[in-house]
Design an enzyme around this catalytic site. Structure first.
Site, PDB file in Angstrom:
ATOM      1  CE  LYS A 114      -4.270  -1.917   1.730  1.00  0.00           C
ATOM      2  NZ  LYS A 114      -5.317  -1.978   2.732  1.00  0.00           N
ATOM      3  CE  LYS A 197      -8.998 -10.125  -2.968  1.00  0.00           C
ATOM      4  NZ  LYS A 197      -9.390  -9.996  -1.645  1.00  0.00           N
ATOM      5  CE  LYS A 200     -14.182  -4.598   1.336  1.00  0.00           C
ATOM      6  NZ  LYS A 200     -14.353  -4.306   2.739  1.00  0.00           N
TER       7      LYS A 200
HETATM    8  P1  ATP Z   1      -9.660  -4.953  -0.908  1.00  0.00           P
HETATM    9  O1  ATP Z   1      -9.552  -5.592  -2.244  1.00  0.00           O
HETATM   10  O2  ATP Z   1      -9.930  -3.483  -0.959  1.00  0.00           O
HETATM   11  O3  ATP Z   1      -8.573  -5.349   0.044  1.00  0.00           O
HETATM   12  P2  ATP Z   1     -11.624  -6.916  -0.432  1.00  0.00           P
HETATM   13  O4  ATP Z   1     -12.779  -6.741  -1.349  1.00  0.00           O
HETATM   14  O5  ATP Z   1     -10.587  -7.938  -0.763  1.00  0.00           O
HETATM   15  O6  ATP Z   1     -10.989  -5.513  -0.249  1.00  0.00           O
HETATM   16  P3  ATP Z   1     -11.462  -7.258   2.421  1.00  0.00           P
HETATM   17  O7  ATP Z   1     -12.048  -6.199   3.277  1.00  0.00           O
HETATM   18  O8  ATP Z   1      -9.993  -7.343   2.268  1.00  0.00           O
HETATM   19  O9  ATP Z   1     -12.187  -7.196   0.981  1.00  0.00           O
HETATM   20  O10 ATP Z   1     -11.973  -8.665   2.882  1.00  0.00           O
HETATM   21  C1  ATP Z   1     -12.948  -8.951   3.837  1.00  0.00           C
HETATM   22  C2  ATP Z   1     -13.067 -10.465   3.895  1.00  0.00           C
HETATM   23  O11 ATP Z   1     -13.631 -10.973   2.678  1.00  0.00           O
HETATM   24  C3  ATP Z   1     -11.714 -11.167   4.054  1.00  0.00           C
HETATM   25  O12 ATP Z   1     -11.849 -12.203   5.003  1.00  0.00           O
HETATM   26  C4  ATP Z   1     -11.416 -11.721   2.685  1.00  0.00           C
HETATM   27  O13 ATP Z   1     -10.652 -12.912   2.755  1.00  0.00           O
HETATM   28  C5  ATP Z   1     -12.812 -11.995   2.113  1.00  0.00           C
HETATM   29  N1  ATP Z   1     -12.829 -11.838   0.659  1.00  0.00           N
HETATM   30  C6  ATP Z   1     -12.615 -10.679  -0.016  1.00  0.00           C
HETATM   31  N2  ATP Z   1     -12.738 -10.867  -1.346  1.00  0.00           N
HETATM   32  C7  ATP Z   1     -13.016 -12.176  -1.534  1.00  0.00           C
HETATM   33  C8  ATP Z   1     -13.266 -12.998  -2.689  1.00  0.00           C
HETATM   34  N3  ATP Z   1     -13.244 -12.483  -3.903  1.00  0.00           N
HETATM   35  N4  ATP Z   1     -13.532 -14.309  -2.519  1.00  0.00           N
HETATM   36  C9  ATP Z   1     -13.568 -14.826  -1.269  1.00  0.00           C
HETATM   37  N5  ATP Z   1     -13.346 -14.134  -0.147  1.00  0.00           N
HETATM   38  C10 ATP Z   1     -13.078 -12.821  -0.250  1.00  0.00           C
END
Ligand code: ATP
Ligand code: LTN
Length: 334
Positions: A114, A197, A200
């Site tokens: 980051k 994946k 967000k």
């Molecule tokens: P960012 O990409 O901004 O880091 P994110 O969408 O990956 O955000 P997080 O807040 O990091 O979301 O994740 C919250 C939870 O959701 C974590 O436990 C993460 O492992 C799970 N998670 C996030 N994206 C996925 C996905 N595409 N498939 C399965 N689990 C996910």
């Protein structure tokens, strides 16, 4: 035997969680609360590492809590709370910062990624100490394990190191959580880019299925999802990442096995299949969206539920913090 304690947290950085958050993480929280003493928090202090308009942060924090409840995180079965309503998180974080090496914190890959992206001048110190606040979240509750994805492994290792360091330097205050990372139930990929994946922070939301999307928006996202060469509905992550992702989503939400779905759609085209997946998704998500909106609408009741959670959390956290302060030689008040 008393129940094992679990703790997890999620950041209120967006108005809506997405299907990956639900199927990969929150669904597991819902399962774990049945047999465990579960503490779940909306980590709004962590979200401050990303500058956000105050009104928006408030809205997202409440929306996040409401979505968790609508998804089945039950405030009667678990302790659901907002991190900033438990001051001990910051208080313990400071103590832990004082036993963390500068180099040790600098080695956290999430921080490195980051801060590299932002550049040193735009990187705040909160981003640097983020994992130490996370360690405080976990150690305060004497958690036995922490259901998080693989990307959080290094933070859990740091938590264990800091807990062990404190215990051996001062006094055995902390339970050390297991290093075990709970295997995700499912990894959901982006509908437009099925090799990455669902996230967000994607550059476009066109392939991100958000829980708060309207049914029309959801159907549109599925209809325009990227599929693969050929026309068979078959699970093959290498050759058919798009269709495989849709099969994973369908199976996780309908409870049908991938094999059964393949049989059901034998001889049918991609178009039919996409539409059917969209219907399954809407059927699950629409009531969740409606319930979330109702919960947010009754702000007083939502705050009341969260207060019950923060009262319980404060009790547990204050006890740990008092032991920590006493072990350090900090003089108790009164
Ligand atoms: P960012 O990409 O901004 O880091 P994110 O969408 O990956 O955000 P997080 O807040 O990091 O979301 O994740 C919250 C939870 O959701 C974590 O436990 C993460 O492992 C799970 N998670 C996030 N994206 C996925 C996905 N595409 N498939 C399965 N689990 C996910
Ligand atoms: N860093 C985590 C969110 C988080 C967390 C926690 C998870 C903050 N504190 C304590 C588990 C336990 C994330 O980005 N998924």
């Amino acid at each position: 035997m008393s129940k094992k304690r679990v703790l997890s947290g999620i950041q209120p950085t967006h108005d809506s969680f997405h299907l990956g958050n639900y199927l990969g993480a929150i669904k597991q929280w819902v399962e774990l609360q049945k047999e465990h003493d579960a503490f779940y928090c909306v980590v709004d202090l962590h979200a401050l590492t990303v500058e956000t308009d105050p009104k928006l942060l408030e809205q997202r924090t409440l929306l996040s809590a409401a979505q968790l409840i609508a998804l089945g995180v039950d405030p009667k079965l678990c302790t659901l709370f907002i991190q900033s309503q438990v001051p001990a998180h910051n208080q313990l974080a400071w103590v832990l910062e004082c036993i963390t090496g500068f180099g040790e914190a600098g080695r956290m890959t999430q921080f490195k990624d980051k801060s590299h992206k932002k550049g040193a001048d735009r990187t705040n110190v909160g981003l640097f100490t983020y994992p130490i606040l996370q360690a405080a979240d976990i150690l305060l509750y004497q958690a036995d394990f922490v259901p998080v994805g693989e990307d959080q492994r290094q933070h859990i290792e740091l938590t264990r190191d800091l807990g062990q360091r404190f215990n051996s330097k001062y006094k055995e205050v902390f339970n050390i959580p297991a290093a075990k990372i709970i295997k995700s139930l499912a990894k959901i990929n982006d509908l437009q880019d099925p090799n990455s994946k669902m996230s967000k922070s994607a550059t476009s939301m066109a392939g991100v299925v958000e829980l708060m999307d309207t049914p029309d928006a959801t159907i549109k996202k599925f209809k325009s999802s990227v599929t693969d060469a050929g026309k068979e509905i078959k699970f093959d992550e290498k050759e058919k990442p798009g269709i495989s992702n849709l099969l994973t989503i369908n199976s996780a939400l309908s409870g049908k096995s991938i094999k059964d779905l393949e049989n059901e759609f034998a001889g049918k085209g991609y178009g039919d299949f996409k539409l059917q997946v969209a219907e399954v998704v809407v059927e699950v998500l629409n009531p969740i969206r409606t319930r979330t909106l109702a919960l947010v609408d009754d702000r007083a009741e939502l705050l009341r539920m969260l207060k019950v959670g923060s009262e319980k959390a404060n009790q547990v956290a204050d006890k740990t913090l008092a032991d920590v302060y006493s072990a350090l030689g900090l003089i108790a008040n009164g």
